[in-house]
Enzyme design. Structure first.
Site, PDB file in Angstrom:
ATOM      1  N   TRP A 190       8.021   7.262  -0.472  1.00  0.00           N
ATOM      2  CA  TRP A 190       7.835   7.426  -1.911  1.00  0.00           C
ATOM      3  C   TRP A 190       8.513   6.322  -2.736  1.00  0.00           C
ATOM      4  O   TRP A 190       8.362   6.252  -3.942  1.00  0.00           O
ATOM      5  CB  TRP A 190       8.317   8.799  -2.369  1.00  0.00           C
ATOM      6  CG  TRP A 190       7.751   9.283  -3.681  1.00  0.00           C
ATOM      7  CD1 TRP A 190       6.797   8.693  -4.470  1.00  0.00           C
ATOM      8  CD2 TRP A 190       8.095  10.499  -4.356  1.00  0.00           C
ATOM      9  NE1 TRP A 190       6.526   9.449  -5.565  1.00  0.00           N
ATOM     10  CE2 TRP A 190       7.315  10.567  -5.529  1.00  0.00           C
ATOM     11  CE3 TRP A 190       8.996  11.518  -4.094  1.00  0.00           C
ATOM     12  CZ2 TRP A 190       7.403  11.631  -6.440  1.00  0.00           C
ATOM     13  CZ3 TRP A 190       9.075  12.565  -4.985  1.00  0.00           C
ATOM     14  CH2 TRP A 190       8.287  12.623  -6.142  1.00  0.00           C
ATOM     15  N   ASP A 191       9.242   5.416  -2.107  1.00  0.00           N
ATOM     16  CA  ASP A 191       9.887   4.352  -2.887  1.00  0.00           C
ATOM     17  C   ASP A 191      10.061   3.093  -2.038  1.00  0.00           C
ATOM     18  O   ASP A 191      11.080   2.412  -2.131  1.00  0.00           O
ATOM     19  CB  ASP A 191      11.250   4.840  -3.392  1.00  0.00           C
ATOM     20  CG  ASP A 191      11.797   3.969  -4.525  1.00  0.00           C
ATOM     21  OD1 ASP A 191      10.987   3.314  -5.229  1.00  0.00           O
ATOM     22  OD2 ASP A 191      13.029   3.930  -4.713  1.00  0.00           O
ATOM     23  N   LEU A 192       9.055   2.760  -1.220  1.00  0.00           N
ATOM     24  CA  LEU A 192       9.209   1.631  -0.303  1.00  0.00           C
ATOM     25  C   LEU A 192       8.797   0.327  -0.981  1.00  0.00           C
ATOM     26  O   LEU A 192       7.721  -0.223  -0.737  1.00  0.00           O
ATOM     27  CB  LEU A 192       8.412   1.838   0.980  1.00  0.00           C
ATOM     28  CG  LEU A 192       8.815   0.894   2.114  1.00  0.00           C
ATOM     29  CD1 LEU A 192      10.261   1.111   2.532  1.00  0.00           C
ATOM     30  CD2 LEU A 192       7.898   1.043   3.321  1.00  0.00           C
ATOM     31  N   HIS A 193       9.700  -0.178  -1.835  1.00  0.00           N
ATOM     32  CA  HIS A 193       9.518  -1.511  -2.414  1.00  0.00           C
ATOM     33  C   HIS A 193      10.363  -2.504  -1.625  1.00  0.00           C
ATOM     34  O   HIS A 193      11.117  -2.136  -0.723  1.00  0.00           O
ATOM     35  CB  HIS A 193       9.881  -1.502  -3.906  1.00  0.00           C
ATOM     36  CG  HIS A 193      11.248  -0.993  -4.215  1.00  0.00           C
ATOM     37  ND1 HIS A 193      12.386  -1.741  -4.015  1.00  0.00           N
ATOM     38  CD2 HIS A 193      11.687   0.204  -4.705  1.00  0.00           C
ATOM     39  CE1 HIS A 193      13.453  -1.061  -4.373  1.00  0.00           C
ATOM     40  NE2 HIS A 193      13.054   0.143  -4.792  1.00  0.00           N
TER      41      HIS A 193
ATOM     42  N   ASN B 157      14.076  -2.153  -1.033  1.00  0.00           N
ATOM     43  CA  ASN B 157      14.481  -1.012  -0.216  1.00  0.00           C
ATOM     44  C   ASN B 157      14.202  -1.257   1.266  1.00  0.00           C
ATOM     45  O   ASN B 157      14.087  -0.311   2.050  1.00  0.00           O
ATOM     46  CB  ASN B 157      13.792   0.270  -0.681  1.00  0.00           C
ATOM     47  CG  ASN B 157      14.610   1.012  -1.721  1.00  0.00           C
ATOM     48  OD1 ASN B 157      15.770   0.695  -1.937  1.00  0.00           O
ATOM     49  ND2 ASN B 157      14.011   1.998  -2.372  1.00  0.00           N
TER      50      ASN B 157
END
Length: 306
Positions: free
Chosen positions: A195-198, A201
């Site tokens: 849900w937040d794999l930028h 990260n």
């Protein structure tokens, strides 16, 4: 003496109010407690994000290098330790110890100075992210984890009011995104999403070249996890001077192929992520949608992801 960065105090007060201020005030005592409990010694300056304080440590019993992460338990951090336990180091940082009551975790130490965003090759960065994401979403989500279905239903319900606070073009895009979500929300999926794999990260590591950190676990369709890979690193290396629409479609092609996704469903859920970010922007009082995400959405809608 544990240093509490002023920026962390500001962000906690801004986003979490009194609970955030209380969390920051309790951090020195919490750090002492877990350094004692887990037999740790601090080896460097404090690190932080918007929501957490991380101390580089060494475990006295076996000289293991690790990271002590302390955070405020909230909707976003819920399930993080469980997700890391399930992945067990396969594509993600390894969980070494956890205190469920406070959300405090002892994590495998990665190279905090080498984020994937610093690689210097945008296309290779997208490929690396795609490989990691394919591994992470291959795992079914555990029972009881928050689900994309309820989030999607809430987003669709919130769209009319949010659209009314935007200009005509942005409002139309928000409604188009909601219509796309409406088509797929009956089958929200059951994979364990990051849900937040930028790119910030993903950190370099010794055990593997790159590993994911800071998941915000969610049960759902992997298409909902693609947008962060589309939004960052524009204008770098192979993408320098390229048409943003062309860059977006190339990245979308790579991601959907590597993850083995149905393109139409992936497109709908990617638009769902644009919708979610747009609703958050409106809630925060922004007068318009993020222009980069508008470009991404329009590029995919007009090109079908191709």
């Amino acid at each position: 003496m544990i240093e509490i960065p002023a920026e962390l105090a500001v962000s906690q007060a801004k986003y979490n109010g009194e609970a955030g201020r209380a969390f920051v005030a309790a951090l020195p005592g919490r750090a002492r407690e877990f350094l004692d409990r887990w037999g740790l010694r601090v080896t460097g300056p404090s690190m932080y994000g918007v929501a957490s304080l991380v101390l580089p440590v060494i475990r006295s019993a076996d000289a293991t290098r690790a990271a002590l992460k302390m955070q405020l338990l909230d909707e976003e951090s819920a399930g993080e330790a469980e997700a890391l336990r399930i992945w067990d180091g396969a594509g993600a940082v390894r969980l070494l110890a956890e205190d469920a009551g406070t959300g405090t975790m002892l994590l495998e130490r990665l190279d905090e100075g080498r984020h994937l965003s610093t690689l210097g090759d945008a296309r290779e960065s997208v490929r690396i992210l795609a490989e990691l994401l394919a591994r992470l979403v291959a795992v079914p989500a555990p029972e009881g984890l928050r689900g994309l279905g309820e989030i999607a239903a809430r987003m669709v319900a919130d769209t009319p009011d949010a659209a009314a606070r935007l200009g005509a073009e942005d409002a139309a895009l928000l409604r188009d995104c909601a219509a796309a979500v409406r088509e797929v929300m009956g089958e929200p999926g059951d994979r364990l999403l990051h849900w937040d794999l930028h790119y910030d990260n993903i950190l370099a590591a010794d055990r593997e070249p790159w590993l994911a950190i800071d998941p915000k676990p969610l049960a759902g369709d992997p298409g909902f996890d693609l947008l962060p890979a589309l939004t960052d690193l524009w204008g770098e290396d192979a993408d320098e001077g390229a048409d943003p629409a062309v860059v977006t479609r190339w990245r979308f092609d790579l991601l959907t192929e590597r993850l083995g996704l149905d393109r139409e469903r992936a497109l709908a859920w990617t638009l769902g992520r644009v919708l979610q970010n747009g609703l958050w922007d409106v809630e925060d009082g922004e007068p318009a949608l993020d222009p980069d995400q508008v470009v991404i959405a329009r590029s995919l809608m007009t090109g079908g992801g191709r």
